[in-house]
Motif scaffolding. Sequence first.
Motif, mmCIF file in Angstrom:
data_model
loop_
_atom_site.group_PDB
_atom_site.id
_atom_site.type_symbol
_atom_site.label_atom_id
_atom_site.label_comp_id
_atom_site.label_asym_id
_atom_site.label_seq_id
_atom_site.Cartn_x
_atom_site.Cartn_y
_atom_site.Cartn_z
ATOM 1 N N TYR A 49 -13.095 2.213 -40.594
ATOM 2 C CA TYR A 49 -12.361 1.294 -41.464
ATOM 3 C C TYR A 49 -12.722 -0.160 -41.179
ATOM 4 O O TYR A 49 -12.808 -0.977 -42.101
ATOM 5 N N ILE A 50 -12.931 -0.483 -39.912
ATOM 6 C CA ILE A 50 -13.329 -1.855 -39.577
ATOM 7 C C ILE A 50 -14.694 -2.165 -40.181
ATOM 8 O O ILE A 50 -14.918 -3.247 -40.739
ATOM 9 N N ALA A 51 -15.616 -1.205 -40.078
ATOM 10 C CA ALA A 51 -16.939 -1.398 -40.671
ATOM 11 C C ALA A 51 -16.840 -1.529 -42.191
ATOM 12 O O ALA A 51 -17.542 -2.347 -42.812
ATOM 13 N N LEU A 52 -15.959 -0.743 -42.803
ATOM 14 C CA LEU A 52 -15.777 -0.798 -44.251
ATOM 15 C C LEU A 52 -15.199 -2.149 -44.672
ATOM 16 O O LEU A 52 -15.661 -2.756 -45.661
ATOM 17 N N ILE A 53 -14.214 -2.635 -43.930
ATOM 18 C CA ILE A 53 -13.623 -3.938 -44.230
ATOM 19 C C ILE A 53 -14.669 -5.036 -44.097
ATOM 20 O O ILE A 53 -14.766 -5.938 -44.939
ATOM 21 N N ALA A 54 -15.469 -4.959 -43.017
ATOM 22 C CA ALA A 54 -16.524 -5.958 -42.818
ATOM 23 C C ALA A 54 -17.520 -5.925 -43.967
ATOM 24 O O ALA A 54 -17.995 -6.974 -44.423
ATOM 25 N N TYR A 90 -1.497 -2.416 -39.833
ATOM 26 C CA TYR A 90 -1.876 -1.498 -40.902
ATOM 27 C C TYR A 90 -2.125 -0.111 -40.302
ATOM 28 O O TYR A 90 -2.774 0.000 -39.248
ATOM 29 N N PRO A 91 -1.637 0.932 -40.952
ATOM 30 C CA PRO A 91 -1.769 2.294 -40.400
ATOM 31 C C PRO A 91 -3.208 2.708 -40.109
ATOM 32 O O PRO A 91 -3.465 3.428 -39.134
ATOM 33 N N PHE A 92 -4.162 2.258 -40.935
ATOM 34 C CA PHE A 92 -5.549 2.694 -40.741
ATOM 35 C C PHE A 92 -6.184 2.096 -39.488
ATOM 36 O O PHE A 92 -7.271 2.497 -39.090
ATOM 37 N N LEU A 93 -5.509 1.128 -38.860
ATOM 38 C CA LEU A 93 -6.007 0.566 -37.607
ATOM 39 C C LEU A 93 -5.318 1.172 -36.388
ATOM 40 O O LEU A 93 -5.645 0.805 -35.257
ATOM 41 N N ASP A 94 -4.405 2.093 -36.612
ATOM 42 C CA ASP A 94 -3.670 2.722 -35.512
ATOM 43 C C ASP A 94 -4.401 3.989 -35.086
ATOM 44 O O ASP A 94 -4.391 4.993 -35.805
ATOM 45 N N PRO A 95 -5.052 3.980 -33.923
ATOM 46 C CA PRO A 95 -5.802 5.168 -33.484
ATOM 47 C C PRO A 95 -4.897 6.359 -33.175
ATOM 48 O O PRO A 95 -5.378 7.497 -33.104
ATOM 49 N N ASN A 96 -3.607 6.106 -33.002
ATOM 50 C CA ASN A 96 -2.678 7.186 -32.667
ATOM 51 C C ASN A 96 -2.337 8.056 -33.870
ATOM 52 O O ASN A 96 -1.921 9.206 -33.701
ATOM 53 N N ILE A 97 -2.507 7.522 -35.075
ATOM 54 C CA ILE A 97 -2.182 8.301 -36.270
ATOM 55 C C ILE A 97 -3.389 8.517 -37.177
ATOM 56 O O ILE A 97 -3.315 9.271 -38.136
ATOM 57 N N SER A 98 -4.507 7.871 -36.871
ATOM 58 C CA SER A 98 -5.718 8.086 -37.651
ATOM 59 C C SER A 98 -6.275 9.486 -37.367
ATOM 60 O O SER A 98 -6.178 9.971 -36.230
ATOM 61 N N PRO A 99 -6.833 10.145 -38.366
ATOM 62 C CA PRO A 99 -7.304 11.533 -38.207
ATOM 63 C C PRO A 99 -8.243 11.733 -37.028
ATOM 64 O O PRO A 99 -8.154 12.739 -36.318
ATOM 65 N N ASN A 100 -9.166 10.801 -36.812
ATOM 66 C CA ASN A 100 -10.144 10.943 -35.731
ATOM 67 C C ASN A 100 -10.038 9.814 -34.706
ATOM 68 O O ASN A 100 -11.033 9.448 -34.084
ATOM 69 N N GLY A 101 -8.849 9.294 -34.537
ATOM 70 C CA GLY A 101 -8.624 8.274 -33.525
ATOM 71 C C GLY A 101 -9.459 7.026 -33.746
ATOM 72 O O GLY A 101 -9.542 6.503 -34.859
ATOM 73 N N TYR A 102 -10.099 6.578 -32.686
ATOM 74 C CA TYR A 102 -10.868 5.337 -32.759
ATOM 75 C C TYR A 102 -12.110 5.455 -33.645
ATOM 76 O O TYR A 102 -12.611 4.442 -34.137
ATOM 77 N N PHE A 103 -12.594 6.679 -33.870
ATOM 78 C CA PHE A 103 -13.732 6.836 -34.779
ATOM 79 C C PHE A 103 -13.327 6.447 -36.203
ATOM 80 O O PHE A 103 -14.083 5.771 -36.920
#
Length: 221
Positions: A195-200, A177-190
Motif C-alpha cells: 500500500y505504501i508503494a501504491l500510494i507513492a 488508516y486500516p491499510f497501514l496497520d500490520p496487525n489487521i492487514s491480510p499479510n502483515g507488513y507485506f
Amino acid sequence: MRRVLAYLLRIGGTAAIVAAVVVQVQRSITNEEAGTGEVEFVVQNFFSFFTIESNVLAAVVLFVGIFTLSKRGESRGWSMIRAAVTTYMATTGVVYNLLLRGIELPQGATVPWSNEVLHVIAPAIIVLDWLIAPGRRPLKSTALWGIIAFPILWAGYTLARGVLVLDPRTNVAWYPYPFLDPNISPNGYFSVAFYIALIAAVIGVVGAGVLWVSRLRRRTA
C-alpha cells in the motif's frame, strides 16, 4: 485579473481550511473530554492524518502566497513547495471522491461541512491556484523525488508511532488508516509495504502532472 482571482483564492482558502481544521479538532476534543479523557493522545492522532497535515501545509502555502503575489516571480524553492503541497492535496481529493465519498461518516464525531472543505473544496482551491496564479517557476522532472519524500517519511513516522505508542484507551497500536496497520492487514507488513508503494506511485503520477503544468507556460511561449 488572474492576480485578483489568486488573491481571492488564497485569502478564502486560508480562512476555510483554518476554520475547518479548528472546528473538527474542537469536536474531537469535546467528544474525548466526555469519554475517556485522553485529549492529548486524540490531538496527536488528529494531526497524524495525512489529510490534516496536507491541509495544514496548504493553509500555510496559501497564506504566505498572499504576500508573494506582488512579486514578479517566486523563487524556485517556493514553487517546489507549492508543487508538493498541490500534489498532496490533489491526491487527497481524488482518493476521497473516488473511493471514500459513499462511506457514511461517524455521527457526532465528524463535522460534515469541515469534512467537505478538507477533502473537496480545499484540494480544488489549491489546484486552481497552481493553475492560474502568476509567478510559478518551471520545475524539472527530478523535483518529483522531493515531492515523494514527505509521504514516505510520513508512512515511516506512522509505522514507528504505531509500534512505539499504544492507544491508552485500548492498549493497542493506533494507525490513522486500516491499510497501514500490520496487525489487521491480510499479510502483515507485506500488505502495508504494498500500500505504501501504491500510494507513492499515485502521488508520483499526480506530482508528474503538477510538474508538467509548471513547464506548460514556458513551453507555450
